[in-house]
Enzyme design. Structure first.
Site, PDB file in Angstrom:
ATOM      1  CG  PHE A 147      30.523   8.054  19.169  1.00  0.00           C
ATOM      2  CD1 PHE A 147      29.597   8.989  18.728  1.00  0.00           C
ATOM      3  CD2 PHE A 147      30.315   7.444  20.400  1.00  0.00           C
ATOM      4  CE1 PHE A 147      28.491   9.308  19.495  1.00  0.00           C
ATOM      5  CE2 PHE A 147      29.203   7.763  21.177  1.00  0.00           C
ATOM      6  CZ  PHE A 147      28.292   8.700  20.726  1.00  0.00           C
ATOM      7  N   PRO A 148      33.131  10.406  17.248  1.00  0.00           N
ATOM      8  CG  PRO A 148      34.318  10.673  15.286  1.00  0.00           C
ATOM      9  CD  PRO A 148      33.700   9.630  16.154  1.00  0.00           C
ATOM     10  CB  CYS A 149      30.153  15.371  18.286  1.00  0.00           C
ATOM     11  SG  CYS A 149      28.646  15.862  19.072  1.00  0.00           S
ATOM     12  CD  GLN A 150      30.140  11.340  12.222  1.00  0.00           C
ATOM     13  OE1 GLN A 150      30.044  10.269  12.805  1.00  0.00           O
ATOM     14  NE2 GLN A 150      30.457  11.426  10.940  1.00  0.00           N
ATOM     15  CG  HIS A 195      26.089  17.988  17.959  1.00  0.00           C
ATOM     16  ND1 HIS A 195      25.564  17.126  17.033  1.00  0.00           N
ATOM     17  CD2 HIS A 195      27.063  18.676  17.320  1.00  0.00           C
ATOM     18  CE1 HIS A 195      26.193  17.274  15.882  1.00  0.00           C
ATOM     19  NE2 HIS A 195      27.106  18.207  16.030  1.00  0.00           N
TER      20      HIS A 195
END
Length: 389
Positions: A147-150, A195
């Site tokens: 999954f994208p890093c958000q 992140h």
């Protein structure tokens, strides 16, 4: 190329066009897929129009191009999995290679990735996961996904499930909460750990713990499991404490400690279309000189047969190939081919590439190191096989 008689030409042109339409491929995609030179799509258009005739070798290459998916589910597979943010199915492939797991659901939104996925697995992924009710997803034993890093909202101090709403990780969490798979495997970039000052990773782990899963994490490089690529990713494995008795027995696989070699994935004969132009090569060299002068470390990197490993293959590779260029004697360096990109990620030789070179580079750059997934999958299955619940 030779001009042919009208009858023979008509038969061959019809055969080529019908084959291409059965494969759901454009002329450009078919040309790239069978390894034709630059402007191969124009050649196929002339063949289909009956203007010219392919050689026996060219006809053979088209006829041999597979129409049956090579990695369809094994009917005897014991465990069911779902494949979220599936891409071209690299994670599914790693589990398929265990011979014990079959897919019952997948989701992907990129139309080109969907085409590649269907060509190889025989089933078409569902679309946007955010629009699919978790109750409509089939029961399964294993959930996998990248999954994208958000960044998450920081409204709550706890940093848990409720803070993930509005992100793509939430889609994974809500499905886990509803379907309670026995295990899951999530893959992400290594920077996930740092992140948003570490809050993103902490929120993910807190959410999975909140859902009552035993969670294990590890950082692996693709070369840890035999691929000559320096790609580093984080892997998150979880087991349902409610349904798996021996969840604490899980151990991540041990890296192979084998020396890798770039020459192992390189083709012996490569079309000139992969050699970069004088203009692009001059630009690469100029930028590297400027970057060095300005204290920046970015620029092209050259590799050869004896290099131990390459840089990470990225989804932007199709643009200029600067991160991985292969040295050539008395010629400008070249980009790796799509098949070499597939090998760099551990995809087998019979993995079908039914899209243009540009899309293939994006797809393999966005995919996973298949041998790493396979190694983790085997370790996960050891736990599931021994569970007494």
């Amino acid at each position: 190329m030779t001009t042919i008689s009208r009858n023979t030409g008509t038969e061959i042109s019809i055969m080529i066009k019908e084959k291409r339409l059965r494969l759901n491929m454009t002329q450009k995609e078919l040309a790239d897929a069978v390894g034709m030179s630059k402007n191969g799509d124009r050649t196929i258009r002339r063949w289909e129009n009956g203007e010219t005739c392919p050689s026996q070798l060219e006809i053979s290459a088209i006829l041999r191009f597979p129409e049956i998916a090579p990695f369809e589910n094994r009917k005897t597979a014991k465990y069911k999995m779902i494949d979220l943010f599936a891409g071209i199915g690299g994670t599914r492939l790693g589990f398929h290679q265990t011979e014990k797991v079959k897919s019952v659901f997948s989701s992907e939104i990129d139309k080109f990735a969907i085409k590649t996925y269907k060509a190889n697995f025989g089933d078409e992924p569902h679309g946007d996961i955010t629009k699919i009710d978790e109750k409509d997803i089939p029961d399964h034993d294993i959930l996998v996904g990248g999954f994208p890093c958000q960044a998450f909202s920081q409204a709550g101090k706890k940093l848990g499930f409720d803070d993930t709403r509005g992100t793509l990780f939430f889609e994974i969490a809500r499905i886990i909460k509803e379907k309670r798979p026995k295990a899951f495997l999530l893959e992400n970039v290594k920077n996930l750990k740092t992140h948003d000052k570490g809050r993103t990773f902490k929120t993910i782990l807190n959410t999975l713990e909140e859902l009552d899963y035993e969670v294990h994490t590890a950082l692996f490089k693709a070369r840890d499991f035999g691929l000559p690529q320096n790609r580093e990713r984080i892997y998150i494995v979880g087991f349902d404490r409610k349904s798996i008795s021996n969840y604490s027995d899980f151990q991540m696989p041990t890296p192979l400690q084998e020396k890798t070699r770039v020459g192992n994935i390189l083709e012996s004969v490569v079309d000139d279309k992969y050699t970069i132009s004088d203009k692009l090569w001059d630009g690469h060299q100029r930028r590297k000189t400027e970057n060095k002068k300005n204290g920046k470390g970015f620029g092209y990197t050259l590799f050869n047969q004896d290099s131990e490993y390459t840089n990470t293959l990225s989804a932007r590779y199709y643009k200029d190939g600067s991160e991985i260029l292969i040295e050539q004697k008395n010629k400008n360096p070249r980009k790796i081919t799509p098949r070499e990109a597939a090998r760099l990620q551990g995809f087998p030789e019979n993995f079908i590439i039914p899209v243009s070179d540009t899309q293939a580079y994006k797809e393999f750059g966005n995919s996973v190191a298949v041998p790493t997934i396979h190694a983790i999958a085997e370790k996960m299955l050891e736990v599931l096989e021994k569970s007494k619940k």
